[in-house]
Motif scaffolding. Structure first.
Motif, PDB file in Angstrom:
ATOM      1  N   SER A   4       0.590  -1.086   0.194  1.00  0.00           N
ATOM      2  CA  SER A   4      -0.098  -0.274  -0.008  1.00  0.00           C
ATOM      3  C   SER A   4       0.903   1.285   0.020  1.00  0.00           C
ATOM      4  N   PRO A   5       0.635   2.005  -0.501  1.00  0.00           N
ATOM      5  CA  PRO A   5       1.138   3.656  -0.485  1.00  0.00           C
ATOM      6  C   PRO A   5       1.267   3.782   1.005  1.00  0.00           C
ATOM      7  N   GLN A   6       2.292   4.465   1.125  1.00  0.00           N
ATOM      8  CA  GLN A   6       3.143   5.034   2.355  1.00  0.00           C
ATOM      9  C   GLN A   6       1.229   6.217   2.430  1.00  0.00           C
ATOM     10  N   GLY A   7       1.098   6.465   3.926  1.00  0.00           N
ATOM     11  CA  GLY A   7      -0.004   6.678   4.944  1.00  0.00           C
ATOM     12  C   GLY A   7      -1.507   7.089   4.175  1.00  0.00           C
ATOM     13  N   SER A   8      -1.574   5.897   2.968  1.00  0.00           N
ATOM     14  CA  SER A   8      -2.764   5.752   2.689  1.00  0.00           C
ATOM     15  C   SER A   8      -3.150   4.623   4.007  1.00  0.00           C
ATOM     16  N   GLU A   9      -4.767   3.566   3.784  1.00  0.00           N
ATOM     17  CA  GLU A   9      -4.958   3.887   5.059  1.00  0.00           C
ATOM     18  C   GLU A   9      -5.363   2.059   4.446  1.00  0.00           C
ATOM     19  N   ARG A  30      -5.027   0.261  -0.934  1.00  0.00           N
ATOM     20  CA  ARG A  30      -5.202   0.655  -2.311  1.00  0.00           C
ATOM     21  C   ARG A  30      -3.712   1.195  -2.582  1.00  0.00           C
ATOM     22  N   GLY A  31      -3.087  -0.542  -2.531  1.00  0.00           N
ATOM     23  CA  GLY A  31      -1.999  -0.706  -2.983  1.00  0.00           C
ATOM     24  C   GLY A  31      -2.131  -0.783  -4.684  1.00  0.00           C
ATOM     25  N   PRO A  32      -1.953  -1.952  -5.604  1.00  0.00           N
ATOM     26  CA  PRO A  32      -1.198  -1.626  -7.002  1.00  0.00           C
ATOM     27  C   PRO A  32      -2.480  -2.930  -7.394  1.00  0.00           C
ATOM     28  N   GLY A  33      -2.898  -3.895  -6.084  1.00  0.00           N
ATOM     29  CA  GLY A  33      -4.004  -4.570  -6.352  1.00  0.00           C
ATOM     30  C   GLY A  33      -3.262  -5.855  -7.168  1.00  0.00           C
ATOM     31  N   VAL A  34      -3.607  -7.100  -8.192  1.00  0.00           N
ATOM     32  CA  VAL A  34      -3.270  -8.237  -8.472  1.00  0.00           C
ATOM     33  C   VAL A  34      -3.895  -8.192 -10.387  1.00  0.00           C
ATOM     34  N   PRO A  35      -3.262  -8.733 -10.895  1.00  0.00           N
ATOM     35  CA  PRO A  35      -3.978  -8.598 -12.425  1.00  0.00           C
ATOM     36  C   PRO A  35      -5.537  -9.598 -11.708  1.00  0.00           C
ATOM     37  N   SER A  36      -6.072 -10.010 -12.138  1.00  0.00           N
ATOM     38  CA  SER A  36      -7.533 -10.858 -12.085  1.00  0.00           C
ATOM     39  C   SER A  36      -7.443 -11.972 -12.154  1.00  0.00           C
ATOM     40  N   GLU A  37      -5.849 -12.451 -12.634  1.00  0.00           N
ATOM     41  CA  GLU A  37      -6.226 -13.994 -13.720  1.00  0.00           C
ATOM     42  C   GLU A  37      -5.129 -14.713 -12.623  1.00  0.00           C
ATOM     43  N   MET A  38      -4.824 -13.610 -11.647  1.00  0.00           N
ATOM     44  CA  MET A  38      -3.909 -14.287 -10.389  1.00  0.00           C
ATOM     45  C   MET A  38      -4.281 -14.343  -9.640  1.00  0.00           C
ATOM     46  N   LEU A  39      -6.153 -13.893  -9.741  1.00  0.00           N
ATOM     47  CA  LEU A  39      -6.637 -13.577  -7.703  1.00  0.00           C
ATOM     48  C   LEU A  39      -6.883 -15.124  -6.477  1.00  0.00           C
ATOM     49  N   ARG A  81     -10.293  -4.223  -5.702  1.00  0.00           N
ATOM     50  CA  ARG A  81     -11.776  -2.719  -4.892  1.00  0.00           C
ATOM     51  C   ARG A  81     -11.819  -2.247  -6.090  1.00  0.00           C
ATOM     52  N   GLU A  82     -13.202  -1.849  -5.789  1.00  0.00           N
ATOM     53  CA  GLU A  82     -12.915  -0.455  -7.155  1.00  0.00           C
ATOM     54  C   GLU A  82     -12.406   0.641  -6.860  1.00  0.00           C
ATOM     55  N   GLY A  83     -11.987   0.862  -7.790  1.00  0.00           N
ATOM     56  CA  GLY A  83     -10.984   2.370  -7.180  1.00  0.00           C
ATOM     57  C   GLY A  83      -9.443   2.427  -7.234  1.00  0.00           C
ATOM     58  N   GLY A  84      -9.276   0.791  -7.507  1.00  0.00           N
ATOM     59  CA  GLY A  84      -7.536   0.155  -7.461  1.00  0.00           C
ATOM     60  C   GLY A  84      -7.490  -0.645  -5.447  1.00  0.00           C
ATOM     61  N   GLY A  85      -6.290  -1.705  -5.396  1.00  0.00           N
ATOM     62  CA  GLY A  85      -6.577  -2.173  -4.462  1.00  0.00           C
ATOM     63  C   GLY A  85      -7.051  -3.653  -4.306  1.00  0.00           C
ATOM     64  N   LEU A  86      -6.761  -4.324  -3.589  1.00  0.00           N
ATOM     65  CA  LEU A  86      -7.390  -5.092  -3.063  1.00  0.00           C
ATOM     66  C   LEU A  86      -8.241  -5.854  -2.626  1.00  0.00           C
ATOM     67  N   ILE A  87      -9.439  -6.600  -2.351  1.00  0.00           N
ATOM     68  CA  ILE A  87      -9.903  -7.211  -0.460  1.00  0.00           C
ATOM     69  C   ILE A  87      -9.644  -8.655  -1.141  1.00  0.00           C
ATOM     70  N   VAL A  88      -9.358  -9.000   0.642  1.00  0.00           N
ATOM     71  CA  VAL A  88      -9.048 -10.195   1.213  1.00  0.00           C
ATOM     72  C   VAL A  88     -10.446 -10.615   2.444  1.00  0.00           C
ATOM     73  N   THR A  89     -11.200 -11.298   1.912  1.00  0.00           N
ATOM     74  CA  THR A  89     -12.281 -11.584   2.751  1.00  0.00           C
ATOM     75  C   THR A  89     -11.488 -13.824   3.625  1.00  0.00           C
ATOM     76  N   LEU A  90     -11.631 -13.397   4.933  1.00  0.00           N
ATOM     77  CA  LEU A  90     -11.670 -14.233   5.371  1.00  0.00           C
ATOM     78  C   LEU A  90     -12.312 -14.772   6.294  1.00  0.00           C
ATOM     79  N   SER A  91     -12.718 -16.395   5.970  1.00  0.00           N
ATOM     80  CA  SER A  91     -14.349 -16.946   7.008  1.00  0.00           C
ATOM     81  C   SER A  91     -14.041 -17.218   7.377  1.00  0.00           C
ATOM     82  N   LEU A  92     -14.726 -17.793   8.944  1.00  0.00           N
ATOM     83  CA  LEU A  92     -14.133 -18.408  10.114  1.00  0.00           C
ATOM     84  C   LEU A  92     -15.215 -19.751  10.080  1.00  0.00           C
ATOM     85  N   PRO A  93     -15.221 -19.949  10.490  1.00  0.00           N
ATOM     86  CA  PRO A  93     -16.574 -20.934  10.970  1.00  0.00           C
ATOM     87  C   PRO A  93     -16.471 -21.462  12.557  1.00  0.00           C
ATOM     88  N   ALA A  94     -17.932 -20.937  13.481  1.00  0.00           N
ATOM     89  CA  ALA A  94     -17.703 -21.246  14.499  1.00  0.00           C
ATOM     90  C   ALA A  94     -17.647 -22.909  15.281  1.00  0.00           C
TER      91      ALA A  94
END
Length: 105
Positions: A4-9, A30-39, A81-94
């Motif tokens: 992520s760029p320095q200072g970004s949230e 809000r980093g560079p993300g990854v090419p969609s074929e590498m997700l 992520r729309e507008g640039g960046g990556l979203i990582v979703t972790l799901s952990l069942p009880a």
């Protein structure tokens, strides 16, 4: 954080999905993300995205995260992520019962 760029949230959200008692944690940057074929490929050991050579690492972090989640009955996925960046979703069942730790005598 490395990408992520320095200072970004970096946004982290966590909630319990009541329908199936699953902890869902979403990390967005809000980093560079990854090419969609590498997700999917970014979760394979030693996979690095082209252009990340200047950032230290071996390409094991996401592979370890996926393995840990799978071993606990969970999952991890990435999306752009729309507008640039990556979203990582972790799901952990009880768990129905707490983990038991056995120590050798």
């Amino acid at each position: 954080m490395k990408f992520s760029p320095q200072g970004s949230e970096i946004e982290v959200q966590a909630r319990i999905r009541e329908a199936d008692r699953t902890l869902v944690t979403i990390v967005q940057d809000r980093g560079p993300g990854v090419p969609s074929e590498m997700l999917q490929a970014i979760f394979e050991p030693f996979t690095r995205v082209e252009g990340s050579e200047s950032v230290r690492g071996t390409g094991l972090g996401l592979a370890i995260a996926r393995r840990a989640m799978l071993l606990h009955g969970g999952s991890v996925e990435a999306s752009l992520r729309e507008g640039g960046g990556l979203i990582v979703t972790l799901s952990l069942p009880a768990r129905a019962a707490p983990l038991r730790t056995f120590y050798p005598a």
